[in-house]
Design a protein around this motif. Structure first.
Motif, PDB file in Angstrom:
ATOM      1  N   GLU A  17       0.714  -1.186   0.063  1.00 39.43           N
ATOM      2  CA  GLU A  17      -0.119   0.136  -0.058  1.00 39.43           C
ATOM      3  C   GLU A  17       0.957   1.189   0.089  1.00 39.43           C
ATOM      4  OE1 GLU A  17      -4.020  -0.149   0.380  1.00 39.43           O
ATOM      5  OE2 GLU A  17      -2.973  -0.997  -1.036  1.00 39.43           O
ATOM      6  N   VAL A  18       2.164   1.268   0.493  1.00 40.82           N
ATOM      7  CA  VAL A  18       2.990   2.474   0.443  1.00 40.82           C
ATOM      8  C   VAL A  18       3.128   2.758  -0.967  1.00 40.82           C
ATOM      9  CG1 VAL A  18       5.331   3.139   1.273  1.00 40.82           C
ATOM     10  CG2 VAL A  18       4.039   1.581   2.563  1.00 40.82           C
ATOM     11  N   GLY A  19       3.504   1.869  -1.996  1.00 44.83           N
ATOM     12  CA  GLY A  19       3.592   2.306  -3.379  1.00 44.83           C
ATOM     13  C   GLY A  19       2.322   2.748  -3.900  1.00 44.83           C
ATOM     14  N   ARG A  20       1.523   2.417  -3.644  1.00 39.75           N
ATOM     15  CA  ARG A  20       0.057   2.601  -4.155  1.00 39.75           C
ATOM     16  C   ARG A  20      -0.426   4.035  -3.573  1.00 39.75           C
ATOM     17  NH1 ARG A  20      -5.835   2.285  -3.363  1.00 39.75           N
ATOM     18  NH2 ARG A  20      -5.586   1.361  -1.283  1.00 39.75           N
ATOM     19  N   ALA A  21       0.191   4.369  -2.338  1.00 40.06           N
ATOM     20  CA  ALA A  21      -0.116   5.820  -1.605  1.00 40.06           C
ATOM     21  C   ALA A  21       0.804   6.588  -2.520  1.00 40.06           C
ATOM     22  CB  ALA A  21       0.242   5.567  -0.151  1.00 40.06           C
ATOM     23  N   ARG A  22       1.971   6.381  -2.764  1.00 36.24           N
ATOM     24  CA  ARG A  22       2.825   7.356  -3.608  1.00 36.24           C
ATOM     25  C   ARG A  22       2.223   7.754  -4.875  1.00 36.24           C
ATOM     26  NH1 ARG A  22       7.365   4.181  -1.157  1.00 36.24           N
ATOM     27  NH2 ARG A  22       7.143   3.144  -2.872  1.00 36.24           N
ATOM     28  N   ARG A  23       1.843   6.492  -5.370  1.00 41.12           N
ATOM     29  CA  ARG A  23       1.301   6.896  -6.789  1.00 41.12           C
ATOM     30  C   ARG A  23       0.162   7.691  -6.808  1.00 41.12           C
ATOM     31  NH1 ARG A  23       2.845   1.590  -6.928  1.00 41.12           N
ATOM     32  NH2 ARG A  23       0.886   0.633  -6.696  1.00 41.12           N
TER      33      ARG A  23
END
Length: 155
Positions: free
Chosen positions: A11-17
């Motif tokens: 979810e961290v990568g999804r949040a950055r995107r």
């Protein structure tokens, strides 16, 4: 604007995107320092929520309008854990434990508050360029006053 976060490290990568996509058209260019700092703060706060609580969270982002050059960008992560955020002292070999020190060093203001059965951690970046103070040495993060670091929280 808000994004539901599952208790999953992906979810961290999804949040950055998600944040990068929200910057388009907001007046904050993707390559300006504010955007880069904002993405780093998203990474740190969402990682803390995912890793340290194991609970779902909500990421909220408030961006100034395209014509606003001095408004603040506000980032909030609310989770369902009642555990207070605790700054840690990470030694040189540690692979984690620096998140809140980074938030303290990069954000213009930050803090946290209890919210129902959970908490909300927030930070703000001023839209106008400003030189940030160096992060305090380990253990130098301001004393907690009403759930907020006294040294960094301001009006």
């Amino acid at each position: 604007m808000q994004l539901e976060i599952r208790p999953d490290p992906a979810e961290v990568g999804r949040a950055r995107r998600w944040v990068r996509s929200r910057l388009a058209g907001s007046g904050v260019e993707a390559d300006e320092p504010l955007a880069e700092t904002l993405i780093l703060l998203v990474s740190e706060l969402v990682t803390n929520a995912v890793v340290h609580t194991g609970c779902p969270a909500v990421l909220r982002l408030s961006l100034p309008g395209a014509e606003a050059t001095e408004a603040a960008v506000r980032l909030e992560v609310a989770d369902r854990s009642d555990r207070a955020p605790v700054p840690r002292c990470a030694d040189d070999e540690a692979t984690g434990g620096r998140g809140l020190a980074l938030v303290d060093g990069l954000a213009d203001r930050w803090g946290w508050s209890s919210e129902g059965a959970g908490k909300r951690i927030w930070c703000e970046l001023d839209r106008c360029a400003r030189t940030h103070e160096a992060a305090p040495p380990c253990g130098g993060i301001g004393a907690q006053v009403h759930g907020r670091p006294a040294a960094r929280v301001g009006a």
